[in-house]
Design a protein around this motif. Sequence first.
Motif, PDB file in Angstrom:
ATOM      1  N   VAL A  63       6.502  11.208  -7.080  1.00 46.32           N
ATOM      2  CA  VAL A  63       5.030  11.222  -7.166  1.00 46.32           C
ATOM      3  C   VAL A  63       4.583   9.693  -7.409  1.00 46.32           C
ATOM      4  N   VAL A  64       5.159   9.022  -8.040  1.00 49.50           N
ATOM      5  CA  VAL A  64       4.628   7.720  -8.559  1.00 49.50           C
ATOM      6  C   VAL A  64       4.947   6.794  -7.161  1.00 49.50           C
ATOM      7  N   SER A  65       6.046   6.576  -6.608  1.00 44.17           N
ATOM      8  CA  SER A  65       6.209   6.072  -5.361  1.00 44.17           C
ATOM      9  C   SER A  65       5.225   6.178  -4.352  1.00 44.17           C
ATOM     10  N   GLY A  66       5.292   7.551  -4.103  1.00 43.35           N
ATOM     11  CA  GLY A  66       4.420   8.231  -3.127  1.00 43.35           C
ATOM     12  C   GLY A  66       2.762   7.602  -3.320  1.00 43.35           C
ATOM     13  N   ALA A  67       2.332   7.587  -4.686  1.00 42.39           N
ATOM     14  CA  ALA A  67       1.149   6.968  -4.790  1.00 42.39           C
ATOM     15  C   ALA A  67       1.039   5.640  -4.605  1.00 42.39           C
ATOM     16  N   ILE A  68       2.148   4.839  -4.741  1.00 43.51           N
ATOM     17  CA  ILE A  68       2.042   3.326  -4.331  1.00 43.51           C
ATOM     18  C   ILE A  68       1.849   3.287  -2.994  1.00 43.51           C
ATOM     19  N   VAL A  69       2.732   4.139  -2.102  1.00 41.78           N
ATOM     20  CA  VAL A  69       2.432   4.012  -0.653  1.00 41.78           C
ATOM     21  C   VAL A  69       1.007   4.331  -0.212  1.00 41.78           C
ATOM     22  N   LEU A  70       0.679   5.502  -0.508  1.00 42.61           N
ATOM     23  CA  LEU A  70      -0.533   5.889  -0.347  1.00 42.61           C
ATOM     24  C   LEU A  70      -1.808   4.768  -0.686  1.00 42.61           C
ATOM     25  N   THR A  71      -1.624   4.528  -2.021  1.00 44.44           N
ATOM     26  CA  THR A  71      -2.683   3.596  -2.631  1.00 44.44           C
ATOM     27  C   THR A  71      -2.627   2.156  -1.612  1.00 44.44           C
ATOM     28  N   LEU A  72      -1.427   1.763  -1.257  1.00 44.92           N
ATOM     29  CA  LEU A  72      -1.507   0.297  -0.442  1.00 44.92           C
ATOM     30  C   LEU A  72      -2.146   0.812   1.048  1.00 44.92           C
TER      31      LEU A  72
END
Length: 161
Positions: free
Chosen positions: A112-121
């Motif tokens: 969830v956290v890493s997916g949020a990082i990529v989507l946010t980027l």
Amino acid sequence: MYLSLALLLGVTVLYAGYNLLVKVSSGHVPAAATTPILATISLQVAAVTVSAAFALVLVSRGGHVLAISPAAVAWAVAAGLCIGAAEIGYFYVFRGVGGGEPMAANVAIPVVVSGAIVLTLVVSWLVLREPVTWVRLAGAALVVAGVVVLFADSARAAPAA
């Protein structure tokens, strides 16, 4: 700068605590309960209480203007809808969905956290027009690679059915 880094570290620790405590809470929802929604509501009531207490401290100190624009309210409400729905999803992921096994925190939270990082980027570049460098793209690629490794290890470590 050091104050900003200390605040960032504090927020990171609190966010990790939030993630892990949702997992622990999910483990205490009785099997007879058909939904963990009361745990989600409890989480949100606690969050509102913390925010209200912080606002009261600011007001009691004086010199703070709490008024914000309607646009700020609208975007904050949209963010609240996102986090509220995410919290509901988290409780179901950690409890198990459709008779499935609960997901391990050491897989679900990093995904969830890493997916949020990529989507946010991606969204911050496409929608907010923030700059994205090759180094940031490489970092996002490493995050995605890390998620693949987590899932591969999780599948390998899962007991055979």
